[in-house]
Design an enzyme around this catalytic site. Structure first.
Site, short mmCIF file in Angstrom:
data_model
loop_
_atom_site.label_atom_id
_atom_site.label_comp_id
_atom_site.label_asym_id
_atom_site.label_seq_id
_atom_site.Cartn_x
_atom_site.Cartn_y
_atom_site.Cartn_z
N ASP A 207 -6.15 6.20 -6.56
CA ASP A 207 -7.26 7.13 -5.81
C ASP A 207 -7.05 6.22 -4.68
O ASP A 207 -6.62 5.08 -4.13
CB ASP A 207 -8.42 6.34 -6.23
CG ASP A 207 -10.05 7.10 -5.51
OD1 ASP A 207 -10.21 7.76 -5.49
OD2 ASP A 207 -10.40 5.58 -5.37
N GLU A 263 12.24 -1.26 -19.67
CA GLU A 263 12.80 -1.80 -20.69
C GLU A 263 11.62 -0.82 -22.08
O GLU A 263 11.60 -1.51 -22.89
CB GLU A 263 10.70 -2.68 -20.66
CG GLU A 263 11.54 -4.20 -19.58
CD GLU A 263 10.46 -4.90 -19.40
OE1 GLU A 263 10.19 -5.39 -18.16
OE2 GLU A 263 9.03 -4.52 -19.72
C1 GLC Z 1 -11.09 9.31 -4.17
C2 GLC Z 1 -12.12 10.33 -5.15
C3 GLC Z 1 -13.15 9.95 -5.12
C4 GLC Z 1 -13.94 8.77 -5.12
C5 GLC Z 1 -13.33 7.88 -3.71
C6 GLC Z 1 -13.80 6.94 -3.44
O1 GLC Z 1 -11.58 10.50 -2.65
O2 GLC Z 1 -11.20 11.50 -4.87
O3 GLC Z 1 -13.97 10.49 -5.40
O4 GLC Z 1 -15.15 9.27 -4.44
O5 GLC Z 1 -11.69 7.86 -3.17
O6 GLC Z 1 -13.40 5.98 -4.62
#
Ligand code: GLC
Length: 577
Positions: A207, A263
């Protein structure tokens, strides 16, 4: 002496995989609390196997106060109690594996929840403490924050605590940023990755990659263009995005992953970066590289106006990266952060580049023609399914679900809406719980019939898109998706794909024996002698006139080799109502 026969290199599973994104909260609720959960996912695995996907990506399902629906993690090595527990998770991985489906998770490295024990400890320990050093705590300037950085969800990126210090939260005050240069933080994430790899997780969607890593002195950012939103400022901050400090983190993660795979023979783990790099293939290449991520989402098709020139560029850039750099494209038309494809492409301004602000979260409103959106969305997915690389689907797109734009404000929960006092509508409209049954009981089968109301309401006509009705209808969007995925397995093979110049209004790609053609215009377009070289094996709309491709449609033409086991005639032509 005869050596072993050279066999073609085997590509890792994710090279051509279709991956289905499960937004757990809105997928299926097994226990009737109105919130989707992991047993709900287990109960619908046959739907996913029937669709023909190779993997699922679960949005964050760790314990979380849910201020950003899981993107505010309070424990990275456990399961949100509303979703189940680690045993449920293990059962899900096993049940999915029994159907040949792999499980990817979502890891959130930039920030945790303000309820995370390490952040709570940092608040208690006070200025200068080792606990605070894992985050970005700083003194302010008089009563002002340490610098002028803005938060993605609105307001200053800094929040003041009782003792007067400030901490950085790139997205919101309840999502404090980790400092990855701190050894505790680096070690923690290595343990997190290993913890889930050991449970059979075959990779991570990572993310918010660009904001990881900050310029050490945290200087003021230069002023943005007049009228720039907080989100635009935050995501273009040169001291807080696309930083070398972030790349150091990814190199560490990749070393760990490669070591783990070495591994554990038989494992093929993938790390996929979520990094919006609009029309900057060079920037994408900084992440998708042999010592960092295996893949990085190709968001440009999603961000393109519905016009041949921009779509051709978006596709061509990825094919160029594949040929020149060996970067495997990661196609996606939709996810939990953007307007659903049917709505986005059905907007009266969908062909207008000015209707996009360059950000995934913002659209210029315009009346929506859902039937037009349905045709275009099918044409778009049929086109990308012909291409080399993996394709990520977002739950409900196989049902042709639109966004619920008129979701009542009182029901909205997205911090984008709440933190901008409604100035931005936010993302709730694409997160409405799925309709499994035409029968409205239990929120159209989302919950047991005796269940509580769903966490986000459904619109009155949600049953129109119910999975059970579509499963029984050979002309439905669901049936078309199944046919398209089957056609992809049969015809869309090989890495050798190139744009072809058929007509300026069309986007066309040749991939081995297959030519896929997209017509994003409202008129039928002649395709020259293309139709004489093979069979039309996919057509999202039937063409009324010979030698043409229908408006807002995709066709696949395959030169069928009658001697091959798969040859001898066209596959089912996908042609919904
Ligand atoms: C990314 C995610 C989103 C979230 C943001 C903060 O863009 O897809 O849904 O709000 O990160 O983590």
């Amino acid at each position: 002496m005869t050596g072993p026969t050279a066999s073609p290199p085997v590509r890792p599973w994710w090279h051509d995989a279709v991956v289905y994104q499960v937004y757990v909260r809105s997928f299926a609720d097994s226990d009737g609390d109105g919130i989707g959960d992991l047993d709900g996912v287990r109960s619908r695995l046959d739907h996913l196997a029937g669709l023909g996907v190779e993997a699922i990506w679960l949005n964050p399902c760790y314990p979380s106060p849910q201020r950003d629906h899981g993107y505010d993690v309070s424990d990275y090595c456990s399961i949100e109690p509303a979703y189940g527990d680690l045993d449920t998770f293990d059962r899900l991985v096993a049940d999915a594996a029994a159907r040949g489906i792999k499980v990817l998770m979502d890891v959130v490295p930039n920030h945790c929840s303000s309820e995370h024990p390490w952040f709570r400890a940092a608040l208690e320990a006070g200025p200068g403490s080792p606990e605070r050093a894992r985050f970005f705590f700083r003194d302010g300037v008089g009563d002002e924050p340490p610098n002028n950085w803005r938060a993605v969800f609105g307001g200053s990126a800094w929040t003041r605590v009782d003792d007067g210090q400030w901490y950085l939260g790139t997205f919101s005050p309840y999502q404090p940023d980790w400092d990855h240069t701190h050894p505790d933080v680096a070690d923690h994430f290595e343990q997190v990755l290993r913890f889930w790899f050991d449970r059979g997780v075959e990779g991570f969607r990572v993310d918010a990659v660009p904001p990881v890593g900050k310029a050490p002195e945290l200087p003021d950012q230069p002023p943005g263009p007049p009228g720039a939103t907080d989100e635009e400022l935050a995501l273009s901050n040169p001291f807080a995005t696309f930083r070398p400090e972030g790349h150091a983190v990814w190199r560490r993660w990749r070393r760990l992953t490669d070591r783990y795979v070495d591994e554990h023979p038989g494992r093929e783990i993938v790390l996929v970066a979520e990094a919006y790099t609009p029309r900057r293939p060079d920037l994408l290449l900084e992440y998708a590289r042999p010592d960092e991520f295996h893949q990085a989402f190709a968001f440009d098709v999603l961000l393109s106006p519905w016009r041949a020139s921009e779509l051709r560029q978006a596709v061509g850039d990825q094919l160029m990266l594949l040929h020149d750099e060996g970067v495997v494209p990661t196609w996606t038309l939709s996810n939990h952060d953007v307007q659903r494809t049917v709505t986005r492409l059905g907007r009266a301004n969908a062909t207008d580049p000015a209707s996009y602000t360059g950000s995934a979260l913002r659209y210029v409103d315009a009346p929506v023609d859902l039937e037009l959106g349905r045709r275009r969305a099918l044409a778009a997915i049929a086109f990308v399914l012909a291409l080399p690389g993996s394709v990520y689907l977002y739950q409900g797109e196989e049902l042709g679900l639109p966004d619920w734009l008129d979701l009542p404000d009182v029901a909205r929960q997205d911090p984008v809406f709440l933190r901008t006092a409604g100035a931005f509508r936010g993302r709730d409209g694409c997160r409405v719980p799925l309709p499994w049954t035409a029968d409205p009981a239990g929120a159209h089968g989302f919950s047991p019939t005796t269940g509580a109301a769903p966490w986000l309401p459904q619109p009155d006509d949600w049953g129109r898109w119910a999975a059970d009705a579509q499963a029984a209808d050979p002309d439905s969007t669901l049936a078309t998706y199944r046919a398209l995925l089957a056609a992809r397995r049969r015809f869309a093979t090989g890495n050798d794909a190139r744009l072809v110049d058929l007509h300026p209004d069309l986007v066309a790609v040749r991939r081995g024996r297959l030519v896929a053609v997209l017509n994003p215009t409202p008129e039928p377009v002649r395709v020259g002698d293309l139709l004489t070289v093979g069979d039309v094996v996919v057509a999202t709309e039937r063409s009324a006139a010979r030698g043409t491709i229908a408006p807002d449609a995709t066709i696949w033409v395959a030169a069928v080799d009658a001697t091959s086991p798969n040859g001898g005639g066209p596959a089912r032509v996908a042609s919904p109502r």
